[in-house]
Design a protein around this motif. Structure first.
Motif, PDB file in Angstrom:
ATOM      1  N   UNK A   1     -85.423  46.868 -63.173  1.00  0.00           N
ATOM      2  CA  UNK A   1     -86.695  46.304 -62.584  1.00  0.00           C
ATOM      3  C   UNK A   1     -86.312  46.165 -61.176  1.00  0.00           C
TER       4      UNK A   1
ATOM      5  N   UNK B   1     -88.720  40.318 -68.520  1.00  0.00           N
ATOM      6  CA  UNK B   1     -88.031  40.510 -67.131  1.00  0.00           C
ATOM      7  C   UNK B   1     -90.125  40.218 -67.462  1.00  0.00           C
ATOM      8  N   UNK B   2     -90.366  39.732 -66.438  1.00  0.00           N
ATOM      9  CA  UNK B   2     -91.404  39.819 -65.783  1.00  0.00           C
ATOM     10  C   UNK B   2     -91.049  39.870 -64.612  1.00  0.00           C
ATOM     11  N   UNK B   3     -92.211  40.564 -63.758  1.00  0.00           N
ATOM     12  CA  UNK B   3     -91.646  40.676 -62.462  1.00  0.00           C
ATOM     13  C   UNK B   3     -92.946  40.809 -61.549  1.00  0.00           C
ATOM     14  N   UNK B   4     -93.369  40.367 -60.608  1.00  0.00           N
ATOM     15  CA  UNK B   4     -94.283  40.161 -59.593  1.00  0.00           C
ATOM     16  C   UNK B   4     -94.059  40.182 -58.511  1.00  0.00           C
ATOM     17  N   UNK B   5     -92.974  40.432 -57.878  1.00  0.00           N
ATOM     18  CA  UNK B   5     -92.072  40.689 -56.818  1.00  0.00           C
ATOM     19  C   UNK B   5     -91.643  42.033 -56.212  1.00  0.00           C
ATOM     20  N   UNK B   6     -91.843  42.756 -55.613  1.00  0.00           N
ATOM     21  CA  UNK B   6     -91.143  44.148 -55.252  1.00  0.00           C
ATOM     22  C   UNK B   6     -89.148  44.173 -55.426  1.00  0.00           C
ATOM     23  N   UNK B   7     -89.446  43.194 -54.036  1.00  0.00           N
ATOM     24  CA  UNK B   7     -88.063  42.452 -53.860  1.00  0.00           C
ATOM     25  C   UNK B   7     -86.905  42.125 -54.376  1.00  0.00           C
ATOM     26  N   UNK B   8     -86.758  42.611 -55.914  1.00  0.00           N
ATOM     27  CA  UNK B   8     -86.016  42.420 -56.933  1.00  0.00           C
ATOM     28  C   UNK B   8     -84.866  43.091 -57.198  1.00  0.00           C
TER      29      UNK B   8
ATOM     30  N   UNK C   1     -86.143  39.095 -52.700  1.00  0.00           N
ATOM     31  CA  UNK C   1     -84.396  39.434 -52.782  1.00  0.00           C
ATOM     32  C   UNK C   1     -83.532  38.366 -53.646  1.00  0.00           C
TER      33      UNK C   1
ATOM     34  N   UNK D   1     -94.058  35.588 -58.052  1.00  0.00           N
ATOM     35  CA  UNK D   1     -94.263  36.686 -55.761  1.00  0.00           C
ATOM     36  C   UNK D   1     -93.857  35.886 -54.791  1.00  0.00           C
TER      37      UNK D   1
ATOM     38  N   UNK E   1     -91.423  49.296 -58.864  1.00  0.00           N
ATOM     39  CA  UNK E   1     -92.331  49.036 -58.150  1.00  0.00           C
ATOM     40  C   UNK E   1     -92.715  49.434 -56.671  1.00  0.00           C
TER      41      UNK E   1
ATOM     42  N   UNK F   1     -83.556  43.202 -61.078  1.00  0.00           N
ATOM     43  CA  UNK F   1     -83.049  42.629 -62.279  1.00  0.00           C
ATOM     44  C   UNK F   1     -83.062  43.811 -62.856  1.00  0.00           C
TER      45      UNK F   1
ATOM     46  N   UNK G   1     -88.730  35.184 -64.994  1.00  0.00           N
ATOM     47  CA  UNK G   1     -89.380  35.576 -63.909  1.00  0.00           C
ATOM     48  C   UNK G   1     -89.619  34.966 -62.546  1.00  0.00           C
TER      49      UNK G   1
ATOM     50  N   UNK H   1     -87.462  47.420 -57.168  1.00  0.00           N
ATOM     51  CA  UNK H   1     -87.498  48.957 -55.622  1.00  0.00           C
ATOM     52  C   UNK H   1     -86.682  49.700 -55.350  1.00  0.00           C
TER      53      UNK H   1
ATOM     54  N   UNK I   1     -95.244  44.823 -53.081  1.00  0.00           N
ATOM     55  CA  UNK I   1     -95.341  43.366 -53.912  1.00  0.00           C
ATOM     56  C   UNK I   1     -96.663  43.277 -54.928  1.00  0.00           C
TER      57      UNK I   1
ATOM     58  N   UNK J   1     -98.244  44.844 -57.421  1.00  0.00           N
ATOM     59  CA  UNK J   1     -97.727  45.358 -58.456  1.00  0.00           C
ATOM     60  C   UNK J   1     -97.424  44.364 -58.822  1.00  0.00           C
ATOM     61  N   UNK J   2     -97.004  44.733 -60.563  1.00  0.00           N
ATOM     62  CA  UNK J   2     -96.123  43.681 -61.792  1.00  0.00           C
ATOM     63  C   UNK J   2     -95.985  45.079 -62.378  1.00  0.00           C
ATOM     64  N   UNK J   3     -94.285  44.573 -62.849  1.00  0.00           N
ATOM     65  CA  UNK J   3     -93.364  45.525 -64.028  1.00  0.00           C
ATOM     66  C   UNK J   3     -93.048  44.279 -64.445  1.00  0.00           C
ATOM     67  N   UNK J   4     -93.704  45.063 -66.260  1.00  0.00           N
ATOM     68  CA  UNK J   4     -92.676  43.547 -67.174  1.00  0.00           C
ATOM     69  C   UNK J   4     -92.191  44.427 -68.276  1.00  0.00           C
TER      70      UNK J   4
END
Lengths: 335, 466
Positions: B408, A261-268, A237, A233, B380, A270, A230, B410, B383, B385-388
Motif C-alpha cells: 500500500x 494493513x490499515x492506511x490513512x496516510x498517503x505518503x507511506x 514517510x 493520518x 492512494x 506498507x 496502522x 502512493x 491523504x 483517502x483510506x486504503x485497508x
C-alpha cells in the motif's frame, strides 16, 4: 465461552479469526515466589535521582519490587509448577537510556498471566526477549508500549507450548522516528492453540513498524495470527512491513492468518507477505543428498526459518536453548 | 512535489435520468404481503412463493453485520422492492419503448450486440425488457433467457440449481434478495459447446428510492465454455437506492466460465451483491471485476473448488472517490485435490474515498496439493483517502502452497520524475502510472470493455489529477 484477543478491525465472523474463544481458564491466584532475578539491583521503594531504566516488577498478590536495569542484561526467570500467577511489569526507559532484559518462563500444569508495559522516552532503546516454555499451561501475555521521539523497541518472544498461548501486543510509535520491531517464534504441538494479535500504530512522522512471525505446527496444533500495521493520518514517510511464515509439520495442523494493513496516510510504504505450507521438498532432498537424515534436515531448515528471530536474541545461552527446543520438537521429545 | 487538487468531476456518461415511468411500483417497505404481491405479479409457482417467504423470515431474524462499512442509512421502509417497467419483454429493440431504448442506446448495448455479442439481456428496474440470442445457438441447445421465463419453461432445471450455490441464510442481504428477487438471467450451455462470442446482461436501475434484486443463474455443462459479461449502472438520486443481486454459477467437469463485470452504480447506491461459483473437477472460473460506482459496496465473489484439479482466478480493481466506501475482495474454498487459485486485486482511492480489500482463503483438510497465490495492492492518490487490506486465510492441509503479498502506498515519486524527464506533464505522468496499475484487469477484458474501463478511470482521475 469467553471472547478475547479481539482483532483491531473485525471481519466476517464466518472466517473464525475475529476473537479467540476460551472457556473459563482464569484461575484463582496463589502467592508465588519461585522466580530469580539476576544482573540487576532490586529495591522495595522508588529510588531517587534515577539515572538508569527502571522495571516496576510485581507478582500478585505478594511481590512488588523496583528493578534497576544497569548496563548488563537483566534476567528474570520464572519456574511454575502447579501455580497460578499474575505478573505485571512496567519498564520505563528515560530519555537517552538503553536497556536489555530477558524474561525466561518455564511452566508445567500451571496458569500464567503476564502484563508488560513499556514506556520509552525520547532517544531511548529497549531490547526485550521473552522465552515461554510451557507444558499443560495456559498462558496469556499482554504487551503495551508507547514510544516517544527516536525511541526504539525490539520485542522478541519465543514460545513452545502444547496448550493455549495467547499473545496481545499493542505498540504506539508516537514520536517522530520511533521504531517498533516485533519478532515472534513459536512451536506448538499436540492440541495446542496459539493466538497472536500484534498491532503497531504508526502515528509520528518517519516511524517504522516491523512484524516478523515464524513458527511451526505439529500434531493437531492450531495457530491464529492477527498482525496489524496502522498508518494514521500524519504519519508521513512512515514504513511498515509484516512477514508471517508458518510451517505445517503435520496433516492435522491448522494455520489461520490475518495480516492487516490499515492506511490513512498517503505518503507511506506498507507491505505484508505471508505463506503457509510444508517445508520445501527440494530443500529437504538436497540436504538429505548431502548425508543428513530427514529429521536432521527438517531441524536445519526450521532453524533457518527461525533465523531472523534468532538473530534478535542477544543471549547466546538462551539462543542455544531455543535451538535445542527446535531439535527436540522435530524428534518428538517434550520441550 | 506540487499536488494538483481540483474539484471532483461530477459529470458521468451513466448519470442521465429518464422519467420515473412504470407500469407498477410496489409501495415502500418489506413484509409478507409485499413478497406475496411480487410473486403474484410474476404468476409464480407455489414452491417459489414458499421459498420467498422462508427467506423473509430469515431476513427478519438476521442482524446487520458487525463488520465492514456502516449500513445504518439503509431503511427498507423507504425503498420500493419491485418496479415493473411499462414494457413487456421484447426480442427486438424496435419494439422497446423509446425512452428505455434510448437509455440502452446511450449505454452502447445494441451496438455491442451487433458487433461482438452472441446474446443480450437488458433489465430496466425490476424486469427484463429485452432478451435475444442468436438462432444458431438456440439450435445447438444453448439456453439464454430471463429467470422468470426459465422458472416457467425449465422448472426442473431451475429447481435443481436455484439457491443451491448461495443458500438463503448465507447472510442478511441474500435472504432479502431471495424474498424479493426479480429479473436476471438464466444460461445453460450444453455439454461440449464452446461459445466463441460472449453473452451480456445489462442492469439499469432508473427508479428513485427503489431496489434491484436480479438473480443470475448459469450452468456450464461438461466440457463447455462461456464468457458472460455483466454491466450495471444507474442515474444519481439524492436518496439511497439498493442493489442486492445474486449470481449463482455452476461449472461442470472440464467446463470453463469467464465472468466479467463492470459495475458503475451511481453514488447514492448501496451495492450489496453476492456472487458464488461451484466448480467441478477440471473446471475453471475466471472472474474479472471492475468496481467503480456506488456509495457503499460490499462485494466478495466466491469460488468453491469442489472437484479435483479445478481452478479459479480473480482479477479485480476498485476505484473509490469522494463519498465512496468500496469494501471488495474475493473468497475461495479449496475442497478438491490439486486445486489452484490466483487472486490479483488492485484498489485506488482518492479524494476521501475508502478502499478496503477483504478476502478469505480456505484450504480444507482433504485439499491435497492445493496452490493459492494472493496479491493485493492499494494505491492512494491523496491523504484524505483510506486504503485497508484485510485478508484472512485458513490453511488446514499440510501439502498446500499458499502465499500472500500486499503493498500500500502512493505513486512513486521516482516514476513520476522519470516520466516527466521524458516530456510528460506531472498530471499525465500520474494518469499513465494509474492506468499501468490497473492494466492487469483491463488486459483481461475484451477490447471494447477495456476501453470502457480506461474511460471510467479517466473520468475518475480527471477530478483529482487531470
Amino acid at each position: 465461552m469467553q471472547k478475547i484477543n479481539k482483532s483491531p478491525v473485525l471481519t466476517s465472523n464466518n472466517f473464525g479469526i475475529n476473537y479467540f474463544f476460551v472457556e473459563n481458564v482464569f484461575e484463582k491466584l496463589k502467592p508465588f515466589k519461585n522466580f530469580k532475578i539476576t544482573n540487576c539491583d532490586t529495591q522495595e521503594k522508588e529510588p531517587e535521582n534515577i539515572t538508569y531504566p527502571i522495571c516496576e516488577f510485581s507478582v500478585r498478590p505478594n511481590v512488588c519490587k523496583k528493578l534497576c536495569l544497569n548496563e548488563s542484561t537483566a534476567k528474570v526467570e520464572f519456574n511454575l509448577d502447579g501455580d497460578s500467577v499474575f505478573n505485571e511489569q512496567k519498564i520505563e526507559v528515560k530519555s537517552g537510556l538503553k536497556t536489555k532484559i530477558i524474561f525466561d518462563f518455564s511452566a508445567q500444569n500451571s496458569f500464567l498471566f503476564n502484563k508488560i508495559i513499556f514506556d520509552l522516552k525520547e532517544e531511548s532503546f529497549c531490547d526485550a526477549v521473552f522465552v515461554i516454555n510451557t507444558k499443560n499451561t495456559n498462558n496469556f501475555l499482554n504487551f503495551e508500549s508507547v514510544l516517544q521521539k527516536n525511541a526504539k523497541l525490539n520485542l522478541t518472544f519465543a514460545t513452545f507450548s502444547n496448550t493455549k498461548s495467547i499473545f496481545n501486543v499493542f505498540s504506539k510509535n508516537l514520536g517522530e522516528n520511533s521504531e517498533t520491531n516485533l519478532n515472534t517464534m513459536y512451536i506448538t504441538r499436540e492440541g495446542g492453540k496459539i493466538d497472536l494479535n500484534l498491532f503497531v500504530q504508526n502515528i509520528g512522522k518517519n516511524t517504522k513498524a516491523n512484524i516478523n512471525s515464524n513458527g511451526a505446527l505439529l500434531d493437531s496444533a492450531e495457530k491464529s495470527f492477527k498482525g496489524t500495521i496502522d498508518f494514521l493520518k500524519g504519519a508521513q514517510k512512515s514504513f511498515g512491513a509484516e512477514k508471517e511464515y508458518c510451517v505445517l509439520l503435520s496433516s492435522g495442523a491448522i494455520s489461520k492468518s490475518l495480516p492487516m494493513l490499515l492506511c490513512g496516510e498517503e505518503d507511506v510504504t506498507g507491505s505484508h507477505s505471508s505463506s503457509s505450507g510444508k517445508l520445501d521438498e527440494n530443500q529437504l532432498f538436497y540436504l538429505m543428498s548431502r548425508g543428513l537424515n530427514k529429521k536432521e534436515a527438517t531441524s536445519l531448515l526450521l532453524k533457518a526459518k527461525f533465523n531472523s528471530g534468532l538473530k534478535q536474541i542477544f543471549d547466546e545461552e538462551l539462543k542455544n536453548k531455543i535451538l535445542e527446543k527446535i531439535d527436540r520438537s522435530v524428534y518428538g521429545k517434550s520441550f | 512535489m506540487a499536488k494538483t487538487e481540483l474539484d471532483e468531476l461530477n459529470t458521468n456518461i451513466y448519470d442521465f435520468k429518464k422519467k420515473d415511468d412504470y407500469a407498477y411500483k410496489m409501495k415502500k417497505g418489506l413484509n409478507a404481503n409485499i413478497v406475496k404481491e411480487i410473486s403474484k405479479q410474476k404468476n409464480e409457482p407455489e414452491w417459489m412463493l414458499k421459498l420467498r417467504l422462508q427467506a423473509l423470515e430469515i431476513y427478519n431474524k438476521l442482524s446487520l453485520p458487525d463488520w465492514g462499512p456502516d449500513l445504518s442509512e439503509l431503511d427498507m421502509n423507504n425503498l420500493a422492492t419491485y418496479v415493473k417497467p411499462k414494457s413487456e419483454q421484447k426480442s427486438s429493440w424496435e419494439q422497446v419503448p423509446d425512452d428505455i431504448k434510448d437509455t440502452f442506446e446511450r449505454l452502447g448495448i445494441p451496438k455491442a450486440e451487433r458487433d461482438y455479442l452472441a446474446g443480450v439481456g437488458a433489465q430496466y428496474d425490476s424486469e427484463v425488457v429485452y432478451h435475444s440470442i442468436k438462432d444458431e445457438l438456440i439450435k445447438q441447445g444453448v439456453i439464454y433467457t430471463d429467470i422468470d421465463t426459465a422458472i416457467k419453461e425449465y422448472p426442473e432445471m431451475v429447481k435443481k440449481y436455484f439457491s443451491k450455490c448461495v443458500p438463503l441464510a448465507d447472510h442478511k442481504f441474500i435472504a432479502l434478495h431471495y424474498a424479493v428477487f426479480s429479473g436476471g438471467s438464466f444460461v445453460y450451455v450444453p455439454k461440449g459447446k464452446k461459445l466463441e462470442m460472449p453473452l451480456q446482461s445489462y442492469y439499469r436501475l432508473n427508479s428513485p428510492e427503489s431496489g434491484q434484486f436480479e438473480h443470475t443463474l448459469i450452468v456450464v455443462d461438461e466440457g463447455a465454455s462461456l464468457h458472460f459479461i455483466e454491466g450495471c449502472s444507474a442515474p444519481k438520486y439524492s436518496k439511497i437506492n439498493l442493489h442486492a443481486g445474486c449470481v449463482e454459477l455452476f461449472v461442470k467437469k472440464n467446463g470453463y466460465l469467464r465472468y466479467s463485470t463492470i459495475e458503475n452504480w451511481s453514488k447514492n447506491m448501496l451495492n450489496l451483491n453476492t456472487k458464488k461459483a461451484i466448480i467441478d473437477s477440471g473446471g475453471e472460473v475466471d472472474w474479472v471485476s471492475g468496481s467503480f460506482g456506488s456509495k457503499i459496496s460490499m462485494l466478495y465473489p466466491m469460488s468453491i473448488l469442489k472437484g479435483d484439479n479445478s481452478k479459479t482466478e480473480f482479477t479485480g480493481i476498485s476505484f473509490a472517490g469522494h463519498g465512496q466506501n468500496l469494501d471488495t475482495g474475493f473468497k475461495v474454498v479449496h475442497i478438491g485435490k490439486n486445486t489452484k487459485s490466483v487472486i490479483n486485486s488492485r484498489s485506488i482511492s482518492k479524494n476521501g474515498g475508502i478502499s478496503t480489500y477483504r478476502s478469505f482463503v480456505y484450504v480444507m483438510k482433504n485439499a491435497q496439493n492445493a496452490k493459492c497465490s494472493v496479491s493485493c495492492d492499494g494505491l492512494m492518490l491523496d491523504s484524505k483517502s483510506r486504503s485497508d487490506t484485510i485478508p484472512v486465510s485458513n490453511i488446514q492441509n499440510q501439502s498446500v502452497v499458499f502465499s500472500h503479498e500486499a503493498t500500500v502506498g502512493k505513486i512513486s515519486e521516482e516514476a513520476i520524475f522519470y516520466l516527466m524527464t521524458r516530456g510528460l506533464s506531472e498530471e499525465d505522468a500520474k494518469a499513465l502510472i494509474v492506468k499501468g496499475f490497473s492494466n492487469p484487469v483491463s488486459k483481461e477484458l475484451p477490447m471494447e470493455y477495456a476501453v470502457e474501463m480506461n474511460r471510467l478511470i479517466n473520468l475518475e482521475l480527471e477530478g483529482s489529477i487531470g
